[in-house]
Scaffold this motif. Structure first.
Motif, PDB file in Angstrom:
ATOM      1  N   PRO A 196      17.767  20.812  -4.501  1.00  0.00           N
ATOM      2  CA  PRO A 196      19.113  21.232  -4.102  1.00  0.00           C
ATOM      3  C   PRO A 196      19.529  20.582  -2.779  1.00  0.00           C
ATOM      4  N   THR A 197      20.816  20.443  -2.593  1.00  0.00           N
ATOM      5  CA  THR A 197      21.353  19.789  -1.399  1.00  0.00           C
ATOM      6  C   THR A 197      20.789  20.350  -0.092  1.00  0.00           C
ATOM      7  N   PRO A 198      20.683  21.682   0.097  1.00  0.00           N
ATOM      8  CA  PRO A 198      20.183  22.194   1.378  1.00  0.00           C
ATOM      9  C   PRO A 198      18.739  21.787   1.705  1.00  0.00           C
ATOM     10  N   LEU A 199      17.962  21.380   0.705  1.00  0.00           N
ATOM     11  CA  LEU A 199      16.568  20.990   0.955  1.00  0.00           C
ATOM     12  C   LEU A 199      16.370  19.476   0.998  1.00  0.00           C
ATOM     13  N   ARG A 200      17.416  18.722   0.809  1.00  0.00           N
ATOM     14  CA  ARG A 200      17.274  17.264   0.760  1.00  0.00           C
ATOM     15  C   ARG A 200      16.933  16.645   2.100  1.00  0.00           C
ATOM     16  N   SER A 201      17.120  17.365   3.183  1.00  0.00           N
ATOM     17  CA  SER A 201      16.709  16.838   4.486  1.00  0.00           C
ATOM     18  C   SER A 201      15.185  16.658   4.528  1.00  0.00           C
ATOM     19  N   TYR A 202      14.464  17.395   3.697  1.00  0.00           N
ATOM     20  CA  TYR A 202      13.013  17.257   3.606  1.00  0.00           C
ATOM     21  C   TYR A 202      12.603  16.084   2.719  1.00  0.00           C
ATOM     22  N   THR A 203      13.462  15.687   1.788  1.00  0.00           N
ATOM     23  CA  THR A 203      13.106  14.669   0.793  1.00  0.00           C
ATOM     24  C   THR A 203      13.799  13.336   1.048  1.00  0.00           C
ATOM     25  N   GLU A 204      14.148  13.086   2.311  1.00  0.00           N
ATOM     26  CA  GLU A 204      14.820  11.837   2.669  1.00  0.00           C
ATOM     27  C   GLU A 204      16.118  11.681   1.882  1.00  0.00           C
ATOM     28  N   GLN A 205      16.807  12.811   1.669  1.00  0.00           N
ATOM     29  CA  GLN A 205      18.088  12.898   0.972  1.00  0.00           C
ATOM     30  C   GLN A 205      18.001  12.600  -0.526  1.00  0.00           C
ATOM     31  N   ASP A 259       2.549  19.816  -4.766  1.00  0.00           N
ATOM     32  CA  ASP A 259       2.624  18.354  -4.771  1.00  0.00           C
ATOM     33  C   ASP A 259       3.856  17.874  -4.008  1.00  0.00           C
ATOM     34  N   ILE A 260       4.972  18.567  -4.185  1.00  0.00           N
ATOM     35  CA  ILE A 260       6.173  18.199  -3.430  1.00  0.00           C
ATOM     36  C   ILE A 260       5.923  18.381  -1.936  1.00  0.00           C
ATOM     37  N   ASP A 261       5.252  19.474  -1.567  1.00  0.00           N
ATOM     38  CA  ASP A 261       4.964  19.722  -0.153  1.00  0.00           C
ATOM     39  C   ASP A 261       3.997  18.687   0.414  1.00  0.00           C
ATOM     40  N   ARG A 262       3.096  18.190  -0.416  1.00  0.00           N
ATOM     41  CA  ARG A 262       2.183  17.139   0.044  1.00  0.00           C
ATOM     42  C   ARG A 262       2.978  15.876   0.370  1.00  0.00           C
ATOM     43  N   GLN A 263       3.968  15.585  -0.457  1.00  0.00           N
ATOM     44  CA  GLN A 263       4.797  14.399  -0.250  1.00  0.00           C
ATOM     45  C   GLN A 263       5.815  14.588   0.877  1.00  0.00           C
ATOM     46  N   PHE A 264       6.329  15.819   0.997  1.00  0.00           N
ATOM     47  CA  PHE A 264       7.398  16.134   1.946  1.00  0.00           C
ATOM     48  C   PHE A 264       7.016  17.412   2.694  1.00  0.00           C
ATOM     49  N   PRO A 265       6.139  17.291   3.691  1.00  0.00           N
ATOM     50  CA  PRO A 265       5.604  18.475   4.382  1.00  0.00           C
ATOM     51  C   PRO A 265       6.689  19.417   4.908  1.00  0.00           C
ATOM     52  N   GLY A 266       6.451  20.710   4.664  1.00  0.00           N
ATOM     53  CA  GLY A 266       7.338  21.757   5.157  1.00  0.00           C
ATOM     54  C   GLY A 266       8.320  22.287   4.139  1.00  0.00           C
ATOM     55  N   ILE A 267       8.530  21.579   3.044  1.00  0.00           N
ATOM     56  CA  ILE A 267       9.540  22.006   2.072  1.00  0.00           C
ATOM     57  C   ILE A 267       9.106  23.261   1.309  1.00  0.00           C
ATOM     58  N   ARG A 268       7.812  23.404   1.038  1.00  0.00           N
ATOM     59  CA  ARG A 268       7.336  24.556   0.253  1.00  0.00           C
ATOM     60  C   ARG A 268       7.650  25.880   0.958  1.00  0.00           C
ATOM     61  N   PHE A 269       7.508  25.892   2.283  1.00  0.00           N
ATOM     62  CA  PHE A 269       7.769  27.119   3.035  1.00  0.00           C
ATOM     63  C   PHE A 269       9.209  27.584   2.861  1.00  0.00           C
TER      64      PHE A 269
END
Length: 86
Positions: A6-15, A32-42
């Motif tokens: 979702p748009t609000p979390l894209r700052s973690y995934t390099e948009q 796995d997503i958190d491993r790639q983009f630390p902090g998003i899982r929280f």
């Protein structure tokens, strides 16, 4: 598998609006997503290991709340975040 972010979390995934992730369950994919983009899982999962109230996860056309829901590599996962305003 493809995971829509979702748009609000894209700052973690390099948009990125879609990322690739792997895992046998929803929890595994979120890890796995958190491993790639630390902090998003929280932002999606609380301290008790449950999906936060404002988060929704769809596997194909089915909404799921149980992070132990099994997945196939061919599944598409969509993460949605409720937005509030006033």
């Amino acid at each position: 598998m493809k995971v829509r972010i979702p748009t609000p979390l894209r700052s973690y995934t390099e948009q990125r609006s879609v990322v690739e992730a792997h895992g046998g369950t929803v929890a595994d994919v979120l890890d796995d997503i958190d491993r790639q983009f630390p902090g998003i899982r929280f932002r999606m999962v609380d301290e008790q290991g449950r999906l936060r109230r404002h988060m929704k996860v769809w596997v194909g056309e089915d909404a799921v709340r149980d992070l132990s829901t099994p997945l196939r590599e061919s599944d598409e996962v969509t993460i949605m975040q409720a937005l509030s305003g006033g």
